[in-house]
Write an enzyme that holds these catalytic residues in place. Structure first.
Site, PDB file in Angstrom:
ATOM      1  N   CYS A 106      33.957  41.186  43.732  1.00  0.00           N
ATOM      2  CA  CYS A 106      34.426  41.940  44.899  1.00  0.00           C
ATOM      3  C   CYS A 106      35.761  42.627  44.618  1.00  0.00           C
ATOM      4  O   CYS A 106      36.785  41.964  44.436  1.00  0.00           O
ATOM      5  CB  CYS A 106      34.546  40.975  46.081  1.00  0.00           C
ATOM      6  SG  CYS A 106      35.365  41.632  47.524  1.00  0.00           S
ATOM      7  N   CYS A 109      38.496  42.005  47.232  1.00  0.00           N
ATOM      8  CA  CYS A 109      39.012  40.629  47.093  1.00  0.00           C
ATOM      9  C   CYS A 109      40.138  40.598  46.062  1.00  0.00           C
ATOM     10  O   CYS A 109      41.151  39.926  46.258  1.00  0.00           O
ATOM     11  CB  CYS A 109      37.901  39.678  46.670  1.00  0.00           C
ATOM     12  SG  CYS A 109      36.579  39.524  47.879  1.00  0.00           S
TER      13      CYS A 109
END
Length: 181
Positions: A106, A109
């Protein structure tokens, strides 16, 4: 020796272990021509025999011309929580807990990780910080309906109090944290 220095300055690569180190008594012209590649995550500091600002530096400073990595001083490791440790670390905790749900693939993230690390330092002792890899602990993620990552949740007395979805600025996270302290 001159050809080794020329190859170092042209390629901006550190010498291999087979190349002898440049001594501290080398001329200033040679030492200035050595250029190290820049790094966004590490601080490089050259120590001389006169530098002794702290205890760890003082033990290294007896070897002039060395490079000291200060990454250990700046890194904070937010501990991981798994399905097995969720109850004991998060739900049974006496203090408020911030949990980041993330995954290694991600991109957003990775953008929010440094912010979470800063907040962990800032709120040390007031708030516990944990992270949950949703790929490795899917049952916790599904229990709380995590459909988008990164998701940051704040728990107090075992209850979910707030959820922030997406890579948000530090101010957004700070204002949410302050409500529960």
């Amino acid at each position: 020796m001159a050809t080794v220095l020329d190859s170092i300055t042209r390629s901006s690569v550190l010498p291999s272990p087979a190349v002898p180190p440049i001594s501290a008594s080398a001329s200033p012209v040679i030492r200035r021509s050595l250029r190290l590649p820049q790094s966004g995550g590490l601080k490089l500091r050259f120590l001389s025999s006169s530098s002794s600002s702290s205890r760890s530096v003082a033990t290294i400073s007896s070897r002039p011309g060395r490079i000291v990595c200060e990454a250990q001083e700046t890194a904070t490791e937010v501990p991981a929580v798994t399905d097995a440790t969720w109850d004991s670390l998060v739900l049974q905790c006496d203090s408020p807990v911030l949990v980041e749900f993330w995954a290694p693939w991600c991109g957003p993230c990775r953008m929010i990780h440094p912010i979470i690390d800063e907040l962990a330092k800032q709120y040390a002792g007031k708030l516990k910080f944990y992270k949950v890899n949703t790929d490795e602990s899917p049952s916790v993620a599904s229990q709380y309906g995590i459909r988008s990552i990164p998701t940051v949740m704040i728990f107090k007395n075992g209850e979910k109090k707030d959820a922030i979805i997406g890579a948000v600025p530090k101010t957004t996270l700070t204002s949410s944290i302050e409500k529960f302290l």
